[in-house]
Scaffold this active site. Sequence first.
Site, PDB file in Angstrom:
ATOM      1  N   ASP A 262       0.857  -1.195   0.000  1.00 26.82           N
ATOM      2  CA  ASP A 262       0.000   0.000   0.000  1.00 26.82           C
ATOM      3  C   ASP A 262       0.889   1.239   0.000  1.00 26.82           C
ATOM      4  O   ASP A 262       2.111   1.165   0.201  1.00 26.82           O
ATOM      5  CB  ASP A 262      -0.955   0.017   1.195  1.00 26.82           C
ATOM      6  CG  ASP A 262      -0.243  -0.185   2.519  1.00 26.82           C
ATOM      7  OD1 ASP A 262       0.860   0.379   2.695  1.00 26.82           O
ATOM      8  OD2 ASP A 262      -0.772  -0.913   3.377  1.00 26.82           O
ATOM      9  N   LYS A 292      -4.138  -0.068  -3.423  1.00 26.60           N
ATOM     10  CA  LYS A 292      -5.331  -0.872  -3.163  1.00 26.60           C
ATOM     11  C   LYS A 292      -6.500   0.021  -2.759  1.00 26.60           C
ATOM     12  O   LYS A 292      -6.328   1.065  -2.150  1.00 26.60           O
ATOM     13  CB  LYS A 292      -5.057  -1.916  -2.066  1.00 26.60           C
ATOM     14  CG  LYS A 292      -4.715  -1.336  -0.700  1.00 26.60           C
ATOM     15  CD  LYS A 292      -4.366  -2.428   0.288  1.00 26.60           C
ATOM     16  CE  LYS A 292      -3.992  -1.836   1.650  1.00 26.60           C
ATOM     17  NZ  LYS A 292      -3.574  -2.863   2.607  1.00 26.60           N
ATOM     18  N   THR A 323      -5.551 -10.841   8.566  1.00 26.41           N
ATOM     19  CA  THR A 323      -6.300 -11.962   7.965  1.00 26.41           C
ATOM     20  C   THR A 323      -5.633 -12.448   6.689  1.00 26.41           C
ATOM     21  O   THR A 323      -6.126 -13.403   6.072  1.00 26.41           O
ATOM     22  CB  THR A 323      -7.736 -11.527   7.657  1.00 26.41           C
ATOM     23  OG1 THR A 323      -7.714 -10.417   6.751  1.00 26.41           O
ATOM     24  CG2 THR A 323      -8.469 -11.129   8.930  1.00 26.41           C
ATOM     25  N   GLY A 325      -5.577 -11.304   3.789  1.00 27.93           N
ATOM     26  CA  GLY A 325      -6.283 -11.056   2.535  1.00 27.93           C
ATOM     27  C   GLY A 325      -5.494 -10.157   1.595  1.00 27.93           C
ATOM     28  O   GLY A 325      -5.352 -10.445   0.398  1.00 27.93           O
ATOM     29  N   THR A 326      -4.938  -9.056   2.135  1.00 32.26           N
ATOM     30  CA  THR A 326      -4.186  -8.105   1.311  1.00 32.26           C
ATOM     31  C   THR A 326      -2.938  -8.732   0.717  1.00 32.26           C
ATOM     32  O   THR A 326      -2.679  -8.627  -0.484  1.00 32.26           O
ATOM     33  CB  THR A 326      -3.803  -6.872   2.156  1.00 32.26           C
ATOM     34  OG1 THR A 326      -4.974  -6.227   2.604  1.00 32.26           O
ATOM     35  CG2 THR A 326      -2.961  -5.914   1.353  1.00 32.26           C
TER      36      THR A 326
END
Length: 412
Positions: A262, A292, A323, A325-326
């Site tokens: 990011d 993102k 989690t 996910g990224t």
Amino acid sequence: MAAAAATIGVASTVNAATLCDQMPNDPILRTNTTNQAAEALEESTKPTPSSRPSNYIQATSTDEILKVATSTDLPIEEKRFNEAAQKARKHAGGLKLFSGNGNMALSLEIAKNLGLKLGRATVGRFADGECNVRILENVRGKDVYVVQPTCPPVNDNIMELLLMVSTLNRASARRITVVIPYYGYARQDRKMQARVPISAADVARLLESMGVDRVIAVDLHCGQIQGFFGPRVPVDNLDGGIVGIDHFGGKDLHNPVIVSPDAGGVYRAKKFKEGLAYKYEMDDVGLAMIIKQRARAGTVDSMDLVGDVSDCDCIIVDDMIDTAGTICKAAAVLKEKGARRVFAFASHGLLSGPGNERIAASKMEECVILNTIPSSPQREANDKLVVLSVAPLLAQTIFNVHAKKSISALFK
């Protein structure tokens, strides 16, 4: 009784004859001394001209200890080693290390690196769930360090830390430094919408109000958290990336590119790139960034790559994996753009919910994290997950703080 205690208190500064003169018929020594016996004892302890000098020390001052340690009979290298060892022991005399229940394995490893034992303390629960904290040894006038990450269960670990600091202050510790490998509530560092708290600042104020003197943390989510503490509470934000640099420096990387997942992590990725290039003389290290868009907290809507990763070994560098996910979606995007291999490095592996399973099923070759958060059997069973120890870095930092040495020198 007081007179006897005063006489015993000076025993280390007088010779045997004077001691016998001052304490005749002493019940502790069990001797019935006379002047003649004292003179005989003094004569017997005098070294003869032909005898070698004795290594016996009456006083306990550090100067006397160093004289024996640097005896002329020792080789030069051994003299230097003994001097360094004695200096370290002298500095460690007033150092105490305690731990809560947040990450006992890391605390034990830090203690082992320092050559100390963890301080004896009870940190448990009462029947109704309240924290039960008790320090079981003397800390008056000591330099105390408390190791406690505020990882899940976050609130329990924060409460343990606050009560331990309070207990140590009431026990007259000279200075209290909290070592927080993972700082909980760090992501709530500003108001992104109306009517929400700035939790990172509130936790800082709680610690400061309990009487913390210094904070040592590893890779705070954002640098401004250091400013949430007042000027009387300095904060050392250690760069966990140097542990990862040593790990990836030993790999045979082809056209390495450091990728920030990011925009906010570009500075962190740039420091990792510069460290890898400087320490391992990799002049061809590139830098890329992923932009993102989040649909909501914990859910990524879209990702766009800025930079070229075609036929490159990519290392995604972030401060934490929650989690996953990224980071897993970023690995998939890099593979689509032609990356040869994809690695990941993060200081804090929370791996909440499906995080561990996502990493196991991801496009990554390897995901490297530090042991700032306790491990679990599920993590150890994940072949793609590699855990590095941050204990040597924390132990060296604790020693440098205690010995009043530079910390920035550790990162040069």
